[in-house]
Scaffold this motif. Structure first.
Motif, PDB file in Angstrom:
ATOM      1  N   ILE A  86      23.016 -16.907  11.060  1.00 33.15           N
ATOM      2  CA  ILE A  86      24.317 -17.560  11.190  1.00 33.15           C
ATOM      3  C   ILE A  86      25.347 -16.805  10.367  1.00 33.15           C
ATOM      4  CG2 ILE A  86      25.612 -19.687  10.830  1.00 33.15           C
ATOM      5  CD1 ILE A  86      22.923 -21.174  11.131  1.00 33.15           C
ATOM      6  N   GLU A  87      26.335 -16.282  11.046  1.00 29.15           N
ATOM      7  CA  GLU A  87      27.378 -15.522  10.356  1.00 29.15           C
ATOM      8  C   GLU A  87      28.739 -16.198  10.433  1.00 29.15           C
ATOM      9  OE1 GLU A  87      27.317 -11.560  11.885  1.00 29.15           O
ATOM     10  OE2 GLU A  87      25.247 -11.221  11.261  1.00 29.15           O
ATOM     11  N   THR A  88      28.915 -17.066  11.440  1.00 23.56           N
ATOM     12  CA  THR A  88      30.188 -17.771  11.591  1.00 23.56           C
ATOM     13  C   THR A  88      29.933 -19.228  11.956  1.00 23.56           C
ATOM     14  OG1 THR A  88      30.368 -17.149  13.922  1.00 23.56           O
ATOM     15  CG2 THR A  88      31.498 -15.732  12.330  1.00 23.56           C
ATOM     16  N   PHE A  89      30.873 -20.061  11.607  1.00 21.79           N
ATOM     17  CA  PHE A  89      30.848 -21.479  11.967  1.00 21.79           C
ATOM     18  C   PHE A  89      31.806 -21.668  13.129  1.00 21.79           C
ATOM     19  CE2 PHE A  89      32.651 -25.859  10.971  1.00 21.79           C
ATOM     20  CZ  PHE A  89      31.630 -26.533  11.631  1.00 21.79           C
ATOM     21  N   ARG A  90      31.297 -22.179  14.209  1.00 17.22           N
ATOM     22  CA  ARG A  90      32.107 -22.425  15.406  1.00 17.22           C
ATOM     23  C   ARG A  90      32.255 -23.930  15.578  1.00 17.22           C
ATOM     24  NH1 ARG A  90      32.640 -17.669  18.110  1.00 17.22           N
ATOM     25  NH2 ARG A  90      31.186 -16.033  17.498  1.00 17.22           N
ATOM     26  N   ARG A  91      33.452 -24.404  15.288  1.00 15.14           N
ATOM     27  CA  ARG A  91      33.731 -25.838  15.376  1.00 15.14           C
ATOM     28  C   ARG A  91      33.858 -26.297  16.810  1.00 15.14           C
ATOM     29  NH1 ARG A  91      39.083 -26.144  13.218  1.00 15.14           N
ATOM     30  NH2 ARG A  91      39.163 -23.957  13.744  1.00 15.14           N
ATOM     31  N   ASP A  92      34.425 -25.440  17.653  1.00 14.08           N
ATOM     32  CA  ASP A  92      34.663 -25.780  19.047  1.00 14.08           C
ATOM     33  C   ASP A  92      34.896 -24.480  19.805  1.00 14.08           C
ATOM     34  OD1 ASP A  92      35.295 -27.162  21.424  1.00 14.08           O
ATOM     35  OD2 ASP A  92      36.359 -28.715  20.314  1.00 14.08           O
ATOM     36  N   GLY A  93      34.789 -24.548  21.124  1.00 15.88           N
ATOM     37  CA  GLY A  93      34.996 -23.357  21.932  1.00 15.88           C
ATOM     38  C   GLY A  93      36.404 -22.806  21.849  1.00 15.88           C
ATOM     39  N   TRP A  94      37.385 -23.670  21.595  1.00 20.96           N
ATOM     40  CA  TRP A  94      38.782 -23.240  21.536  1.00 20.96           C
ATOM     41  C   TRP A  94      39.195 -22.774  20.150  1.00 20.96           C
ATOM     42  CZ3 TRP A  94      41.082 -25.909  17.759  1.00 20.96           C
ATOM     43  CH2 TRP A  94      40.608 -27.195  17.472  1.00 20.96           C
ATOM     44  N   ALA A  95      38.394 -23.119  19.119  1.00 22.91           N
ATOM     45  CA  ALA A  95      38.790 -22.836  17.735  1.00 22.91           C
ATOM     46  C   ALA A  95      38.294 -21.462  17.288  1.00 22.91           C
ATOM     47  CB  ALA A  95      38.235 -23.907  16.804  1.00 22.91           C
ATOM     48  N   LYS A  96      39.092 -20.810  16.484  1.00 18.36           N
ATOM     49  CA  LYS A  96      38.710 -19.516  15.919  1.00 18.36           C
ATOM     50  C   LYS A  96      37.503 -19.719  14.995  1.00 18.36           C
ATOM     51  CE  LYS A  96      40.533 -15.811  13.050  1.00 18.36           C
ATOM     52  NZ  LYS A  96      41.608 -15.386  12.168  1.00 18.36           N
ATOM     53  N   PRO A  97      36.461 -18.899  15.146  1.00 21.79           N
ATOM     54  CA  PRO A  97      35.294 -19.036  14.258  1.00 21.79           C
ATOM     55  C   PRO A  97      35.670 -18.762  12.804  1.00 21.79           C
ATOM     56  CG  PRO A  97      34.808 -17.587  16.119  1.00 21.79           C
ATOM     57  CD  PRO A  97      36.282 -17.850  16.145  1.00 21.79           C
ATOM     58  N   TRP A  98      34.995 -19.473  11.907  1.00 23.37           N
ATOM     59  CA  TRP A  98      35.192 -19.277  10.476  1.00 23.37           C
ATOM     60  C   TRP A  98      34.009 -18.517   9.902  1.00 23.37           C
ATOM     61  CZ3 TRP A  98      36.406 -24.936   8.600  1.00 23.37           C
ATOM     62  CH2 TRP A  98      37.656 -25.337   9.080  1.00 23.37           C
ATOM     63  N   PRO A  99      34.252 -17.709   8.865  1.00 20.30           N
ATOM     64  CA  PRO A  99      33.113 -17.119   8.161  1.00 20.30           C
ATOM     65  C   PRO A  99      32.290 -18.244   7.530  1.00 20.30           C
ATOM     66  CG  PRO A  99      35.193 -16.185   7.384  1.00 20.30           C
ATOM     67  CD  PRO A  99      35.522 -17.313   8.302  1.00 20.30           C
ATOM     68  N   VAL A 100      30.992 -18.039   7.413  1.00 21.39           N
ATOM     69  CA  VAL A 100      30.121 -19.030   6.795  1.00 21.39           C
ATOM     70  C   VAL A 100      30.523 -19.183   5.334  1.00 21.39           C
ATOM     71  CG1 VAL A 100      27.752 -19.403   6.029  1.00 21.39           C
ATOM     72  CG2 VAL A 100      28.205 -18.720   8.366  1.00 21.39           C
ATOM     73  N   GLY A 101      30.621 -20.397   4.889  1.00 23.06           N
ATOM     74  CA  GLY A 101      30.961 -20.680   3.501  1.00 23.06           C
ATOM     75  C   GLY A 101      31.051 -22.176   3.278  1.00 23.06           C
ATOM     76  N   VAL A 102      31.462 -22.537   2.096  1.00 20.50           N
ATOM     77  CA  VAL A 102      31.542 -23.949   1.728  1.00 20.50           C
ATOM     78  C   VAL A 102      32.535 -24.709   2.615  1.00 20.50           C
ATOM     79  CG1 VAL A 102      33.299 -23.696  -0.077  1.00 20.50           C
ATOM     80  CG2 VAL A 102      31.561 -25.498  -0.253  1.00 20.50           C
ATOM     81  N   GLU A 103      33.496 -23.993   3.191  1.00 19.39           N
ATOM     82  CA  GLU A 103      34.460 -24.637   4.089  1.00 19.39           C
ATOM     83  C   GLU A 103      33.764 -25.284   5.284  1.00 19.39           C
ATOM     84  OE1 GLU A 103      36.287 -21.204   1.944  1.00 19.39           O
ATOM     85  OE2 GLU A 103      34.519 -21.405   3.212  1.00 19.39           O
ATOM     86  N   MET A 104      32.687 -24.677   5.720  1.00 23.11           N
ATOM     87  CA  MET A 104      31.899 -25.206   6.835  1.00 23.11           C
ATOM     88  C   MET A 104      31.379 -26.605   6.480  1.00 23.11           C
ATOM     89  SD  MET A 104      28.504 -23.259   8.180  1.00 23.11           S
ATOM     90  CE  MET A 104      27.389 -23.899   9.390  1.00 23.11           C
ATOM     91  N   LEU A 105      30.762 -26.718   5.324  1.00 21.78           N
ATOM     92  CA  LEU A 105      30.242 -28.007   4.865  1.00 21.78           C
ATOM     93  C   LEU A 105      31.375 -29.009   4.665  1.00 21.78           C
ATOM     94  CD1 LEU A 105      28.024 -29.884   3.771  1.00 21.78           C
ATOM     95  CD2 LEU A 105      28.323 -28.772   1.549  1.00 21.78           C
ATOM     96  N   CYS A 106      32.461 -28.569   4.057  1.00 27.63           N
ATOM     97  CA  CYS A 106      33.601 -29.467   3.813  1.00 27.63           C
ATOM     98  C   CYS A 106      34.170 -30.006   5.124  1.00 27.63           C
ATOM     99  CB  CYS A 106      34.682 -28.753   3.009  1.00 27.63           C
ATOM    100  SG  CYS A 106      34.184 -28.411   1.308  1.00 27.63           S
ATOM    101  N   TYR A 107      34.290 -29.158   6.116  1.00 25.88           N
ATOM    102  CA  TYR A 107      34.804 -29.587   7.411  1.00 25.88           C
ATOM    103  C   TYR A 107      33.890 -30.646   8.023  1.00 25.88           C
ATOM    104  CZ  TYR A 107      36.496 -29.457  12.202  1.00 25.88           C
ATOM    105  OH  TYR A 107      36.995 -29.810  13.441  1.00 25.88           O
ATOM    106  N   MET A 108      32.586 -30.400   7.974  1.00 19.95           N
ATOM    107  CA  MET A 108      31.630 -31.338   8.553  1.00 19.95           C
ATOM    108  C   MET A 108      31.675 -32.681   7.823  1.00 19.95           C
ATOM    109  SD  MET A 108      28.545 -28.597   9.154  1.00 19.95           S
ATOM    110  CE  MET A 108      27.396 -29.679  10.003  1.00 19.95           C
ATOM    111  N   LEU A 109      31.735 -32.638   6.501  1.00 19.59           N
ATOM    112  CA  LEU A 109      31.802 -33.883   5.719  1.00 19.59           C
ATOM    113  C   LEU A 109      33.094 -34.641   5.995  1.00 19.59           C
ATOM    114  CD1 LEU A 109      30.377 -32.675   2.299  1.00 19.59           C
ATOM    115  CD2 LEU A 109      29.258 -34.172   3.968  1.00 19.59           C
ATOM    116  N   ALA A 110      34.205 -33.929   6.097  1.00 22.43           N
ATOM    117  CA  ALA A 110      35.484 -34.588   6.370  1.00 22.43           C
ATOM    118  C   ALA A 110      35.458 -35.274   7.734  1.00 22.43           C
ATOM    119  CB  ALA A 110      36.624 -33.577   6.298  1.00 22.43           C
TER     120      ALA A 110
END
Length: 158
Positions: A86-110
């Motif tokens: 896993i190198e990127t977090f893909r929130r949705d097909g339309w959204a720009k992928p994010w690099p893997v990091g704590v932001e991924m977890l924060c987004y999911m928790l939010a």
């Protein structure tokens, strides 16, 4: 805890206006988790999606347990010490992928916290407020950790 604490009548009660019912909120939470896994970690087993019409609390609870397990695997691989697939977090097909990091977890928790708040507010507005045991219990993390098998609490292995 939240599903068990709901009055069964609140599960599919029709809220006023264009607000989705509680059953639809829980199915959405599960279905979004499956989308995150499918787009971000397709090598993991992607749980089956739920249909908001006719989904029971028991089906939602089981599905949320399964999607939580897949998200846990995905996060462990993405944020673990060893480099995974896993190198990127893909929130949705339309959204720009994010690099893997704590932001991924924060987004999911939010996302989860937002919808848990919606459920509590909607249950109250529909005349089925959550009990104090449930609303307080959501914040008793030490008890929740112990119930999940971590007898020493945060920062310790189970």
């Amino acid at each position: 805890m939240l599903i068990e604490g709901l009055d069964p009548r609140a599960w599919s009660a029709k809220p006023p206006g264009k607000t989705r019912p509680i059953v639809a909120i829980f199915t959405h939470m599960h279905n979004v988790r499956t989308k995150w896994v499918r787009l971000t970690a397709p090598h993991l087993k992607v749980p089956r999606q739920l249909h908001r019409a006719g989904c029971t609390p028991q089906q939602a609870r089981a599905a949320l347990t399964e999607s939580a397990a897949r998200c846990t695997e995905m996060l462990a691989e993405a944020l673990g010490a060893t480099s995974g697939r896993i190198e990127t977090f893909r929130r949705d097909g339309w959204a720009k992928p994010w690099p893997v990091g704590v932001e991924m977890l924060c987004y999911m928790l939010a996302h989860e916290a937002h919808h848990r708040g919606q459920v509590g507010m909607l249950a109250h507005q529909l005349g089925f407020p959550l009990s104090v045991n449930i609303t307080s219990g959501l914040w008793n993390w030490e008890k929740l950790w112990k119930e999940c098998g971590s007898h020493r609490g945060p920062g310790y292995d189970s």
